[in-house]
Design a protein around this motif. Structure first.
Motif, PDB file in Angstrom:
ATOM      1  N   THR A 253      -8.008  -1.832  -2.596  1.00 16.57           N
ATOM      2  CA  THR A 253      -9.072  -0.881  -2.940  1.00 16.57           C
ATOM      3  C   THR A 253     -10.049  -0.727  -1.791  1.00 16.57           C
ATOM      4  OG1 THR A 253      -8.931  -1.381  -5.305  1.00 16.57           O
ATOM      5  CG2 THR A 253     -10.993  -0.429  -4.518  1.00 16.57           C
ATOM      6  N   ILE A 256      -8.911   1.178   1.381  1.00 16.94           N
ATOM      7  CA  ILE A 256      -9.124   2.615   1.206  1.00 16.94           C
ATOM      8  C   ILE A 256     -10.599   2.962   1.435  1.00 16.94           C
ATOM      9  CG2 ILE A 256      -8.983   4.550  -0.409  1.00 16.94           C
ATOM     10  CD1 ILE A 256      -6.270   3.508   0.469  1.00 16.94           C
ATOM     11  N   MET A 412      -8.620   5.807  -7.253  1.00 15.49           N
ATOM     12  CA  MET A 412      -8.598   6.100  -5.816  1.00 15.49           C
ATOM     13  C   MET A 412      -9.113   7.516  -5.529  1.00 15.49           C
ATOM     14  SD  MET A 412      -7.768   3.470  -4.194  1.00 15.49           S
ATOM     15  CE  MET A 412      -7.058   1.857  -4.523  1.00 15.49           C
ATOM     16  N   TYR A 415     -12.917   7.729  -5.487  1.00 19.25           N
ATOM     17  CA  TYR A 415     -13.578   7.326  -4.247  1.00 19.25           C
ATOM     18  C   TYR A 415     -13.663   8.505  -3.278  1.00 19.25           C
ATOM     19  CZ  TYR A 415     -12.443   2.674  -6.050  1.00 19.25           C
ATOM     20  OH  TYR A 415     -12.316   1.558  -6.834  1.00 19.25           O
TER      21      TYR A 415
END
Length: 441
Positions: A253, A256, A412, A415
Motif C-alpha cells: 500500500t 503505491i 488503491m 489514493y
C-alpha cells in the motif's frame, strides 16, 4: 521585462542572519504543516499525549528534511512538509492492524520504513533522472506546475475559509482583510522602491500578524491552548515507542503511496525551478530523491507520516522575491525549534484558519501562474493543447468529485483520486507519449 528581475535575492545570495531568521519564520507561518498531523490524530482518536507527539515529530522531520534538501541534496530552496495524501491510508493501516495501541502503529512504521528506503535506493541507482528526462519535457513540467497551484486553491478557500470553524461571514471577512493587507504590502513595494525590501520580503508575515491581531479583537484567537502548553518537551512518540512490524499488504500500500508522493514532489521541484529561474540538473534529480527518501526516513524514525517537498514555498518566493537557500535553512531551524518548544507550536496552531487562508489563496494562484508562464514561453504544437488541457480538467474534476464516489472506489483507486496532482501528472505524461507530434502552432 526580464523574468529574473522578479527575484530580489537569488538562491545562492547571502542574507544577514537576523533577516534570514525572520524570513525563514515567514515561510513557517505560511505553511499549514500542523494540519495533516491534527487530521490524522482525529482519524485515530488520539489523546493529547499522542497528538502532541505526532505534531512534534512532524515539525522535527520537516526541519531536518528541509535542511538536508536545501543544503546537501537538492541544493535548491526546498522546504519539506507533511503530505495530505497518506493520511487515510495511514489511518486505514493502523485501524486494520490492531488500532493505535494494539500494534497498528508498528505496522504503519514498518511500511513507512520500507518505502523510504526504496526512495533512497531509487536515487542512488541514478535511474530517476532518466525517467524525468524521458517522460517530463517542458510542456509536461509546465502543466504539472499549473495543476499543483490549481489543486491547492480549493483547500485555501474551502478548508481554511468557507468550511473552517466559526461564522462563515466572519471567516470571509478575516480572509479578505488578510489578503488585502498582503496585496497592499506588495503594491507599496512596487510603487515605492525604497521600501521594497521591507514590504515585499515581509509582506506575508505582516499580513499574518495583522490578520491574527484582528482575529484576536474578534475573539477568534484562542490563547488558552497556548497558555496551557509547556515551554519545552522532548518527543515521546518516536518509532522506538511504537515499534516496527512488517506486513506485506501495508508495505505494498505504501509503495503505491510513495510513488504518488514522488510524482507530487516532482511537480513541486518544477515549480521551484520556475520561480527561481533554475533548470534542474540530472544530478539534482537523483540527489533530490535521495534527500526525499532520507526526509521520509527521518519522519518514520520520529514517528510521523512522510514529509515531502511543499509547493506553497514556491508561491511565497513569487510574492516576496526572496529565494535564498539560507532563508530555507533558517526555516528548517525554526521547524526543529518548534519540535521541542511546544508553546510556540501551540501559538502557530492557534492562528485562525481564515487568516492562513487569505494568504494561502494568493500563494496558490502565483504557483498556477508560474506554470502557465512556463507554457507561454513554449512554441505549442497541436497535440500540446490536449497535453495541457486534459490534466487541468482532471485536476478540477478530482477537486470537485463527490466524496461518496471516492469512498465507493477500490482502496488503491481512492489514493489516486485523492491526489489530483498525481493524476494530472500521469495524464500529461501518458498523453505526451501517445499523441502524434505535429507542426508547431
Amino acid at each position: 521585462m526580464d523574468e529574473k528581475a522578479q527575484l530580489l535575492i537569488g538562491p545562492d545570495e547571502k542574507v544577514p542572519t537576523g533577516e534570514a531568521v525572520l524570513l525563514g519564520l515567514q515561510h513557517v507561518l505560511a505553511m499549514d504543516v500542523y494540519v495533516p498531523p491534527i487530521i490524522l490524530g482525529g482519524l485515530l482518536a488520539m489523546g493529547a499525549a499522542d497528538s502532541t507527539g505526532l505534531l512534534q515529530a512532524t515539525f522535527l522531520a520537516c526541519g531536518i528534511g528541509t535542511i538536508l534538501q536545501t543544503a546537501y541534496f537538492m541544493k535548491m530552496p526546498v522546504s519539506q512538509g507533511p503530505s495530505f495524501v497518506p493520511l487515510t491510508a495511514a489511518a486505514g493501516v493502523v485501524l486494520a492492524s490492531g488500532g493505535l495501541h494494539g500494534g497498528g502503529m508498528s505496522t504503519l512504521m514498518g511500511a513507512l520504513l520500507v518505502g523510504a528506503i526504496l526512495l533512497i535506493l531509487l536515487g542512488l541507482s541514478g535511474f530517476f533522472q532518466k525517467i524525468i528526462n524521458r517522460l517530463v519535457p517542458a510542456v509536461v513540467g509546465g502543466t504539472i506546475i499549473t495543476c499543483v497551484g490549481l489543486s491547492l486553491i480549493p483547500s485555501a478557500l474551502n478548508d481554511n475559509i468557507f468550511e473552517a470553524k466559526g461564522d462563515v461571514y466572519q471567516n470571509m471577512e478575516l480572509a479578505g482583510i488578510t489578503a488585502a493587507i498582503l496585496i497592499i504590502c506588495v503594491a507599496i513595494s512596487i510603487r515605492f522602491p525604497r521600501v521594497q525590501k521591507l514590504f515585499k520580503t515581509g509582506s506575508i508575515v505582516i499580513a499574518l500578524l495583522v490578520g491574527t491581531a484582528i482575529s484576536a479583537s474578534m475573539g477568534r484567537f484562542d490563547a488558552s491552548s497556548v497558555a496551557a502548553a509547556p515551554w519545552f518537551s522532548l518527543p515521546q512518540r518516536t518509532i522506538f515507542h511504537w515499534g516496527i512490524h512488517f506486513d506485506m499488504t501495508a508495505i505494498f500500500t505504501f509503495i503505491i503511496i510513495y510513488a504518488i508522493l514522488t510524482t507530487e514532489t516532482t511537480g513541486t521541484w518544477f515549480a521551484m525551478g520556475a520561480v527561481t529561474n533554475h533548470e534542474i540538473t540530472d544530478k539534482q534529480w537523483n540527489r533530490g530523491i535521495i534527500g526525499e527518501g532520507l526526509s521520509c526516513l527521518i519522519a518514520t524514525i520520529t514517528g510521523t507520516t512522510p514529509v515531502t517537498g511543499y509547493s506553497t514555498n514556491a508561491g511565497i518566493i513569487s510574492i516576496t522575491g526572496v529565494a535564498s537557500k539560507i532563508v530555507f535553512v533558517a526555516a528548517g531551524v525554526w521547524f526543529i525549534i518548534l519540535g521541542f518548544c511546544t508553546k510556540l507550536s501551540a501559538f502557530l496552531a492557534a492562528i485562525p484558519a481564515p487568516v492562513i487562508g487569505g494568504v494561502f489563496a494568493i500563494i496558490t494562484v502565483t504557483i498556477m501562474l508560474n506554470g502557465l508562464n512556463v507554457i507561454r514561453n513554449l512554441k505549442v504544437r497541436e497535440s500540446d493543447l490536449y497535453i495541457i488541457g486534459l490534466p487541468i480538467v482532471i485536476t478540477i474534476a478530482l477537486v470537485l468529485i463527490p466524496q461518496k464516489i471516492v469512498h465507493g472506489a477500490p482502496q488503491m483507486v481512492q489514493y489516486l483520486l485523492g491526489s489530483p496532482v498525481a493524476m494530472a501528472a500521469i495524464t500529461a505524461i501518458v498523453l505526451n507519449l501517445i499523441m502524434p507530434k505535429r507542426a508547431k502552432i
